[in-house]
Structure formats: structure tokens, C-alpha cells
Scaffold this active site. Structure first.
Site, short mmCIF file in Angstrom:
data_model
loop_
_atom_site.label_atom_id
_atom_site.label_comp_id
_atom_site.label_asym_id
_atom_site.label_seq_id
_atom_site.Cartn_x
_atom_site.Cartn_y
_atom_site.Cartn_z
N LYS A 104 -8.93 -4.80 11.96
CA LYS A 104 -7.80 -4.17 12.65
C LYS A 104 -7.56 -4.82 14.02
O LYS A 104 -6.41 -4.91 14.48
CB LYS A 104 -8.02 -2.67 12.78
CG LYS A 104 -8.03 -1.93 11.43
CD LYS A 104 -6.71 -2.08 10.69
CE LYS A 104 -6.63 -1.25 9.43
NZ LYS A 104 -5.34 -1.39 8.73
N GLY A 114 0.83 -1.21 0.00
CA GLY A 114 0.00 0.00 0.00
C GLY A 114 0.86 1.25 0.00
O GLY A 114 0.56 2.22 0.69
N ALA A 115 1.92 1.22 -0.82
CA ALA A 115 2.91 2.31 -0.76
C ALA A 115 2.62 3.43 -1.76
O ALA A 115 3.38 4.39 -1.82
CB ALA A 115 4.31 1.74 -1.01
N SER A 116 1.53 3.32 -2.51
CA SER A 116 1.33 4.32 -3.59
C SER A 116 0.95 5.69 -3.06
O SER A 116 1.10 6.68 -3.76
CB SER A 116 0.28 3.82 -4.58
OG SER A 116 -0.97 3.66 -3.96
N TYR A 167 -14.13 -2.99 9.31
CA TYR A 167 -12.79 -2.39 9.46
C TYR A 167 -12.24 -2.64 10.87
O TYR A 167 -11.08 -3.05 11.04
CB TYR A 167 -12.89 -0.90 9.17
CG TYR A 167 -11.57 -0.15 9.17
CD1 TYR A 167 -10.70 -0.23 8.08
CD2 TYR A 167 -11.21 0.65 10.24
CE1 TYR A 167 -9.50 0.47 8.08
CE2 TYR A 167 -10.01 1.36 10.24
CZ TYR A 167 -9.16 1.27 9.16
OH TYR A 167 -7.96 1.97 9.16
P1 NAD Z 1 -4.82 5.27 1.73
O1 NAD Z 1 -6.18 4.90 1.28
O2 NAD Z 1 -4.31 6.66 1.47
O3 NAD Z 1 -3.74 4.22 1.14
C1 NAD Z 1 -3.98 2.84 1.17
C2 NAD Z 1 -2.96 2.13 0.32
O4 NAD Z 1 -3.28 0.72 0.30
C3 NAD Z 1 -2.95 2.59 -1.13
O5 NAD Z 1 -1.63 2.58 -1.60
C4 NAD Z 1 -3.77 1.51 -1.83
O6 NAD Z 1 -3.43 1.39 -3.20
C5 NAD Z 1 -3.33 0.28 -1.06
N1 NAD Z 1 -4.23 -0.86 -1.18
C6 NAD Z 1 -5.56 -0.90 -0.93
N2 NAD Z 1 -6.04 -2.15 -1.16
C7 NAD Z 1 -4.97 -2.91 -1.55
C8 NAD Z 1 -4.81 -4.28 -1.91
N3 NAD Z 1 -5.85 -5.14 -1.94
N4 NAD Z 1 -3.58 -4.71 -2.26
C9 NAD Z 1 -2.53 -3.86 -2.23
N5 NAD Z 1 -2.61 -2.57 -1.90
C10 NAD Z 1 -3.82 -2.11 -1.56
O7 NAD Z 1 -4.78 4.94 3.29
P2 NAD Z 1 -3.85 5.48 4.48
O8 NAD Z 1 -4.64 6.43 5.26
O9 NAD Z 1 -2.49 5.84 3.98
O10 NAD Z 1 -3.78 4.13 5.35
C11 NAD Z 1 -2.68 3.24 5.35
C12 NAD Z 1 -2.92 2.19 6.42
O11 NAD Z 1 -3.07 2.84 7.69
C13 NAD Z 1 -4.21 1.38 6.22
O12 NAD Z 1 -4.00 0.05 6.63
C14 NAD Z 1 -5.18 2.06 7.15
O13 NAD Z 1 -6.21 1.20 7.55
C15 NAD Z 1 -4.27 2.44 8.29
N6 NAD Z 1 -4.78 3.50 9.15
C16 NAD Z 1 -5.07 4.72 8.62
C17 NAD Z 1 -5.57 5.72 9.47
C18 NAD Z 1 -5.92 7.07 8.97
O14 NAD Z 1 -6.52 7.84 9.74
N7 NAD Z 1 -5.59 7.46 7.75
C19 NAD Z 1 -5.75 5.45 10.83
C20 NAD Z 1 -5.42 4.18 11.32
C21 NAD Z 1 -4.93 3.22 10.46
#
Ligand code: NAD
Length: 245
Positions: free
Chosen positions: A157, A11-13, A153
Site C-alpha cells: 500500500k 475487485g468489484a465483486s 500489505y
Molecule cells: P474485499 O476483500 O471485500 O474485496 C476485494 C475485491 O478484490 C474482491 O472483489 C476480490 O474478488 C478482488 N480481488 C482480490 N484479488 C484479486 C485479483 N488478484 N484480481 C482481481 N480481483 C481481485 O476488500 P475491501 O475491503 O472491499 O477492499 C477493497 C480495497 O480497499 C482493497 O485494495 C483493500 O486493500 C482496500 N482497503 C480496505 C480497507 C478496509 O478496511 N476494508 C481499508 C483500507 C484499504
């Protein structure tokens, strides 16, 4: 800090994953960056190379075991080892319990929980042989607290925390540590969807008085990915501004 080490970030994009990948590369790690779509990843790889680092991009849907295997195989083929795995890929499909569709439940569990399992299973085989590894699962504060409208979700988690502890117990003898980070609300595309009203209400519940930034999570990842955290395993580290203790 990570010279000659190889890190895989899912999920590095964009968002938190992108920030983690750039930070690890900035400290000398060779990066294997992954998401479903290559376009944004190629731009990230170009940026890392431009800054003098090494990186390869792999298009992989973590919920598909064959893709998870391919991701780890590519890391080994490209750089010879895997020292750090950050299971960061995650999605939301929110809805109230009584209206939640099976497909929304299945999709979230498949990416957030099965994805981490599949990538860890593949990476653990390599790390066990190396007698070294750092696995970091990006969980969430709502996996600890619950949240209305996020049964899928929150379950995924919370499941990640159980997976972290079980894997930590199994892999400890090979000097592989497994920890989770439970971020609070972090400013990314995922939270950009929140209305101003919800954002204001949320901020009022955060003792440190602000949403987190991707960098707040990244700093915790750098520590857990480093040699300095060698006696820490099976933990869930809150990065949440004090909203849950
Ligand atoms: P985001 O939506 O900006 O990025 C998510 C990334 O995961 C993207 O690169 C997407 O392409 C990739 N992805 C999604 N489904 C995929 C799959 N099936 N296979 C491979 N890649 C996949 O989200 P973010 O806010 O950067 O969140 C990153 C992580 O942190 C997630 O696990 C999210 O649940 C967790 N998180 C985020 C928050 C927040 O407030 N933003 C809080 C707690 C936890």
C-alpha cells in the site's frame, strides 16, 4: 455527472469496489467491472442494467499482465474509451514478519501493487491518446502508518503511493490525473474477520468514533473521478475518520 464516460473498476465483486461501481453507474458511467470470478460480477451487472445503466463483466486476475491487458481491451471494444480506472483489487495475507512466508509476501505484492501497475500501464495507453483520464488507486492508511502483522500489505500500500506519484508525473502532460485514496478501517468482508475486542480497540483510536463504510470511500472516489478534481494529481487522500493526519 459521468454521462458518456467509461469506468473500469477492479475487485468489484464485493465490498468497496462494488460500492464504487454502483455509484459510478448511478451517475451515468458505463461500467467495466472485474474480479477473478464471474459469478458475483454477473449479479452486479444485472443490478446495474436493472437500474438503467450499462455494464460488462470481465474475469481477470490483476496480478497477471495478460488479464490486465484483456480488461482494458474489453473496455475499449465494448464502449470505445476508458475515462476512469479504479485500482481497487486487494488482498491480505497477514502474519508476523519472522513467520511470514515468501508466498504470502509475493501474493500480496502481486495483487495489490503489480496489479495496479499492470492495469494502469494498459489504461494509460488509451488515456494518453484521449488526452483525458482519471486513475484512482485504493491504498490504505496502514501504507502511511505501518501495522504489526502486515509487512506485506503495508509495503504494497505504501508502494501504491509511490506508483501514484510517479505515474502522476508521467501522465500529467496528457491531462491524465493519478491519485490515491488511503482508507482507514472500513466495514467490509476484509474487516469482518476482526474480533470484537480488536474492533473496540480500533474504534477507540478513531477520532470520529466509528469504522468507515464503503460509501465513505466511494464519495472520495466520485470526486477524484470527476471533472471537478482536474487540478489535483499525485495526492494521497486520507479517508480515515481522523486516525492518521
Ligand atoms: P474485499 O476483500 O471485500 O474485496 C476485494 C475485491 O478484490 C474482491 O472483489 C476480490 O474478488 C478482488 N480481488 C482480490 N484479488 C484479486 C485479483 N488478484 N484480481 C482481481 N480481483 C481481485 O476488500 P475491501 O475491503 O472491499 O477492499 C477493497 C480495497 O480497499 C482493497 O485494495 C483493500 O486493500 C482496500 N482497503 C480496505 C480497507 C478496509 O478496511 N476494508 C481499508 C483500507 C484499504
Amino acid at each position: 455527472m459521468f454521462t458518456d464516460q467509461v469506468a473500469v473498476v477492479t475487485g468489484a465483486s464485493r465490498g468497496i469496489g462494488r460500492s464504487i461501481a454502483l455509484a459510478l453507474a448511478g451517475q451515468g458511467a458505463k461500467l467495466v467491472v472485474s474480479a477473478r470470478n464471474l459469478e458475483a460480477l454477473n449479479e452486479l451487472v444485472a443490478q446495474i442494467k436493472n437500474d438503467g445503466g450499462e455494464a460488462v463483466a470481465v474475469a481477470a486476475d490483476v496480478s497477471v499482465s495478460a488479464d490486465a491487458d484483456k480488461l482494458i481491451d474489453t473496455a475499449v471494444e465494448s464502449f470505445g474509451r476508458v475515462d476512469i480506472l479504479v485500482n481497487n483489487a486487494g488482498i491480505t495475507r497477514d502474519g508476523l514478519l519472522v513467520r511470514m512466508k515468501d508466498e504470502d509476501w509475493d501474493a500480496v505484492l502481486a495483487t495489490n501493487l503489480k496489479g495496479a501497475f499492470a492495469c494502469t500501464r494498459a489504461a494509460a495507453k488509451v488515456m494518453n491518446k484521449q488526452r483525458y483520464g482519471r486513475i484512482i488507486n485504493i491504498s490504505s492508511v496502514v501504507g502511511e502508518m505501518g501495522n504489526p502483522g502486515q509487512a506485506n500489505y503495508c509495503a504494497s500500500k505504501a508502494g501504491l503511493i509511490g506508483l501514484t506519484k510517479s505515474n502522476a508525473l508521467e501522465l500529467a502532460r496528457r491531462n491524465v490525473t493519478v491519485n490515491a485514496i488511503t482508507p482507514g478501517f472500513i466495514s467490509t468482508d476484509m474487516t469482518d474477520e476482526l474480533s470484537d475486542k480488536v474492533r473496540t480497540e480500533l474504534t477507540a483510536k478513531i477520532p470520529l468514533g466509528r469504522l468507515g463504510e464503503s460509501e465513505d470511500v466511494t464519495e472520495a472516489v466520485l470526486f477524484l473521478a470527476s471533472g471537478k478534481s482536474g487540478y489535483i494529481t499525485g495526492q494521497a487522500l486520507g479517508v480515515n475518520g481522523g486516525m492518521y493526519m
